[in-house]
Design a protein around this motif. Structure first.
Motif, PDB file in Angstrom:
ATOM      1  N   ARG A 269      -9.348  21.136  21.463  1.00 59.57           N
ATOM      2  CA  ARG A 269      -9.574  21.001  22.811  1.00 59.57           C
ATOM      3  C   ARG A 269      -9.734  22.108  23.623  1.00 59.57           C
ATOM      4  O   ARG A 269     -10.562  22.216  24.354  1.00 59.57           O
ATOM      5  CB  ARG A 269      -8.170  20.063  23.676  1.00 59.57           C
ATOM      6  CG  ARG A 269      -7.984  18.523  23.014  1.00 59.57           C
ATOM      7  CD  ARG A 269      -7.380  17.791  24.065  1.00 59.57           C
ATOM      8  NE  ARG A 269      -5.761  18.213  24.400  1.00 59.57           N
ATOM      9  CZ  ARG A 269      -4.902  18.064  23.627  1.00 59.57           C
ATOM     10  NH1 ARG A 269      -4.963  17.187  22.483  1.00 59.57           N
ATOM     11  NH2 ARG A 269      -3.678  18.496  23.896  1.00 59.57           N
ATOM     12  N   MET A 270      -9.222  23.212  22.935  1.00 60.97           N
ATOM     13  CA  MET A 270      -9.500  24.482  23.556  1.00 60.97           C
ATOM     14  C   MET A 270     -10.498  24.986  22.953  1.00 60.97           C
ATOM     15  O   MET A 270     -11.048  26.092  23.520  1.00 60.97           O
ATOM     16  CB  MET A 270      -8.204  25.474  23.120  1.00 60.97           C
ATOM     17  CG  MET A 270      -6.889  25.049  23.677  1.00 60.97           C
ATOM     18  SD  MET A 270      -5.587  26.365  23.082  1.00 60.97           S
ATOM     19  CE  MET A 270      -4.457  26.159  24.315  1.00 60.97           C
ATOM     20  N   GLY A 302       1.562  23.936  27.606  1.00 65.01           N
ATOM     21  CA  GLY A 302       1.040  22.955  28.694  1.00 65.01           C
ATOM     22  C   GLY A 302      -0.357  22.768  28.850  1.00 65.01           C
ATOM     23  O   GLY A 302      -0.871  22.703  30.122  1.00 65.01           O
ATOM     24  N   PHE A 303      -1.125  22.942  27.782  1.00 66.49           N
ATOM     25  CA  PHE A 303      -2.628  22.895  28.070  1.00 66.49           C
ATOM     26  C   PHE A 303      -2.771  21.249  28.268  1.00 66.49           C
ATOM     27  O   PHE A 303      -2.009  20.586  27.894  1.00 66.49           O
ATOM     28  CB  PHE A 303      -3.105  23.384  26.668  1.00 66.49           C
ATOM     29  CG  PHE A 303      -4.715  23.403  26.805  1.00 66.49           C
ATOM     30  CD1 PHE A 303      -5.480  24.441  27.362  1.00 66.49           C
ATOM     31  CD2 PHE A 303      -5.542  22.299  26.162  1.00 66.49           C
ATOM     32  CE1 PHE A 303      -7.034  24.322  27.654  1.00 66.49           C
ATOM     33  CE2 PHE A 303      -6.827  22.504  26.259  1.00 66.49           C
ATOM     34  CZ  PHE A 303      -7.681  23.244  26.956  1.00 66.49           C
ATOM     35  N   TYR A 331      -0.463  27.277  31.215  1.00 63.41           N
ATOM     36  CA  TYR A 331      -1.713  27.042  31.294  1.00 63.41           C
ATOM     37  C   TYR A 331      -1.936  27.089  32.819  1.00 63.41           C
ATOM     38  O   TYR A 331      -1.391  26.525  33.426  1.00 63.41           O
ATOM     39  CB  TYR A 331      -1.995  25.528  30.966  1.00 63.41           C
ATOM     40  CG  TYR A 331      -3.578  25.274  31.127  1.00 63.41           C
ATOM     41  CD1 TYR A 331      -4.414  25.786  30.648  1.00 63.41           C
ATOM     42  CD2 TYR A 331      -3.671  24.421  32.218  1.00 63.41           C
ATOM     43  CE1 TYR A 331      -5.786  25.516  31.127  1.00 63.41           C
ATOM     44  CE2 TYR A 331      -4.895  24.043  32.521  1.00 63.41           C
ATOM     45  CZ  TYR A 331      -5.926  24.774  32.194  1.00 63.41           C
ATOM     46  OH  TYR A 331      -7.149  24.277  32.504  1.00 63.41           O
ATOM     47  N   SER A 332      -2.804  27.869  33.143  1.00 64.42           N
ATOM     48  CA  SER A 332      -3.279  28.056  34.548  1.00 64.42           C
ATOM     49  C   SER A 332      -4.698  27.269  34.657  1.00 64.42           C
ATOM     50  O   SER A 332      -5.581  27.722  33.992  1.00 64.42           O
ATOM     51  CB  SER A 332      -3.407  29.318  34.857  1.00 64.42           C
ATOM     52  OG  SER A 332      -3.965  29.731  36.447  1.00 64.42           O
ATOM     53  N   LYS A 333      -4.672  26.330  35.529  1.00 68.64           N
ATOM     54  CA  LYS A 333      -6.083  25.580  35.636  1.00 68.64           C
ATOM     55  C   LYS A 333      -7.083  26.456  36.295  1.00 68.64           C
ATOM     56  O   LYS A 333      -6.992  27.025  37.494  1.00 68.64           O
ATOM     57  CB  LYS A 333      -6.018  24.484  36.565  1.00 68.64           C
ATOM     58  CG  LYS A 333      -7.093  23.355  36.823  1.00 68.64           C
ATOM     59  CD  LYS A 333      -6.821  22.344  37.541  1.00 68.64           C
ATOM     60  CE  LYS A 333      -7.812  21.290  37.802  1.00 68.64           C
ATOM     61  NZ  LYS A 333      -7.510  20.076  38.418  1.00 68.64           N
ATOM     62  N   PRO A 343      -8.630  15.265  31.099  1.00 74.76           N
ATOM     63  CA  PRO A 343      -7.368  14.558  31.641  1.00 74.76           C
ATOM     64  C   PRO A 343      -6.161  15.001  31.187  1.00 74.76           C
ATOM     65  O   PRO A 343      -6.036  15.718  30.188  1.00 74.76           O
ATOM     66  CB  PRO A 343      -7.660  13.107  30.878  1.00 74.76           C
ATOM     67  CG  PRO A 343      -8.444  13.577  29.847  1.00 74.76           C
ATOM     68  CD  PRO A 343      -9.263  14.974  30.352  1.00 74.76           C
ATOM     69  N   GLY A 344      -5.021  14.409  31.701  1.00 82.85           N
ATOM     70  CA  GLY A 344      -3.681  14.959  31.165  1.00 82.85           C
ATOM     71  C   GLY A 344      -3.180  15.985  31.470  1.00 82.85           C
ATOM     72  O   GLY A 344      -2.311  16.906  30.900  1.00 82.85           O
TER      73      GLY A 344
END
Length: 430
Positions: A269-270, A302-303, A331-333, A343-344
């Motif tokens: 996903r990364m 926390g991705f 994780y920083s949005k 999502p999530g």
């Protein structure tokens, strides 16, 4: 003109600020601390996370409030990607991540004319590496040599390719020349840095690989001048890389392999270009080539979409790798990146709790690694005195503290390790 600099973010930003300091002093301007009165305040910003943007804005506002009549100049990654946000802060000079020499010209013009200037380019149109003066000002022991800029990996959480553009490399001969100049200036350790140094050479004729540059730099210096590598893409580490690296006596056996997650589904996903199996092979190759290499890493917890099971896989994996040190980030949005739309999204409380659990394991692994050096005698390059103790680092980037009535700045001395506390080794001079 009295100029004060403030740097946020990575080693590349630190390098570029040091280059700007040299450029302005060469023109007759003087440097003052950021907390003191200046004619111009230059903030070199970071935009790797939304938190970085917030910190950049806070520093800009602080400078403007403290010195309403001074020139406030902002450069770096934040204005490159979000110029409108910076303009709203009442900045006098807005620049980005390119043309640092031109930035100094504009700073002088702004000080003289006091007409707001915005000077930005398209980072993806850059094709050549901007060579800047390496190193820093007096008093420093370790110098940075920027050998690469740009990144085209496009990890889903990262905005840096948009801020820095394509890969551009410092030509091999210039890498060697700058390293020799730093050695001649008295630096005892040179850190090879860049946005993604594993990509060095991709844009050069013949596409030389990173190890060619490392060998040429190390062999062009005396055996006592250390060379340390910046962050590496894990796939850079191969048996051939390790064999050639281990043959270089002045290359520090400290390898920072960017990981971000130990779970394959999260890595996918990364949009990372390796899986946990390939990453572990890199760690294994290093341990086969070196005695107790320092393998360090970054971890994002926390991705988006990370489940408890996926996080547990990461915890199990980092223990398997037995890192000597870790940098752990919730994780920083980051608006503008694909991950921000996934999502999530994980709640902040969960991210903080996971970061705490990972940090506990990281501390245990670090203690185990430091324990392995107790009773041994190792070379330490000393940098500064703090709170009555002289502090320096081993080749494996372990901090060492000793007591000494004599100044040790920039000296390479043998130290017998007697113990460790607070993440640092303690010892006595031999």
């Amino acid at each position: 003109m009295k100029i004060a600099f403030y740097t946020l973010g990575c080693k590349v930003n630190q390098y570029e600020t040091q280059a700007l300091e040299q450029l302005v002093t060469q023109r007759g301007h003087s440097l003052v601390p950021f907390e003191e009165t200046a004619d111009a305040y230059v903030i070199n910003t970071c935009t790797v996370t939304a938190v970085s943007d917030k910190k950049s804005r806070q520093v800009i506002r602080r400078a403007r409030k403290a010195a309403p009549d001074a020139v406030i100049a902002v450069c770096g990654c934040y204005p490159q990607t979000h110029p409108d946000d910076v303009e709203k802060l009442g900045v006098d000079l807005i620049s980005g991540t390119g043309d640092r020499t031109g930035f100094v010209d504009l700073l002088e013009r702004e000080w003289r004319d006091r007409q707001p200037i915005t000077a930005l380019d398209d980072a993806f149109q850059r094709r050549s590496f901007e060579s800047l003066p390496a190193g820093g000002l007096e008093g420093r022991t370790r110098a940075m040599l920027k050998m690469e800029d740009g990144c085209v990996n496009f990890c889903s959480y990262c905005i840096i390719p948009y801020a820095r553009g394509r890969v551009r490399s410092l030509p091999l001969a210039d890498c060697v020349r700058q390293a020799r100049e730093l050695e001649a200036a008295g630096y005892r350790e040179i850190v090879l840095t860049g946005i993604e140094i594993s990509s060095w050479g991709q844009d050069l004729e013949g596409k030389p690989e990173l190890m060619e540059a490392i060998e040429a730099i190390c062999q062009g210096l005396s055996p006592d001048t250390r060379v340390r590598l910046g962050s590496l893409e894990p796939r850079t580490i191969t048996p051939d890389f390790c064999r050639r690296a281990a043959a270089l006596p002045n290359l520090c056996p400290h390898f920072h392999l960017s990981m971000q997650s130990g779970c394959d589904t999260v890595l996918a996903r990364m949009n990372r270009k390796y899986d946990s199996n390939r990453y572990y092979k890199s760690v294994t190759f290093l341990h086969e080539a070196y005695d107790r290499p320092a393998v360090t890493t970054d971890l994002i917890v926390g991705f988006p979409g990370e489940t408890e099971e996926e996080f547990q896989q990461t915890l199990d994996f980092i223990q398997k790798c037995a890192f000597s040190a870790m940098h752990i980030f919730p994780y920083s949005k980051r608006p503008g990146t694909p991950a921000a739309k996934l999502p999530g999204q994980v709640r902040n409380a969960v991210k903080e709790e996971r970061a705490h659990r990972a940090a506990q394991i990281a501390r245990t692994m670090q203690d185990t690694y430091l324990d392995s050096w107790v009773g041994e005698t190792v070379p330490v390059l000393f940098e500064e005195e703090r709170e009555g103790l002289w502090r320096g680092h081993t080749t494996r980037y372990c901090e060492v503290e000793v007591q000494s009535v004599q100044p040790l700045h920039n000296q390479l001395r043998q130290v017998q390790i007697t113990g460790h506390a607070g993440g640092a080794l303690q010892g006595v001079l031999v």
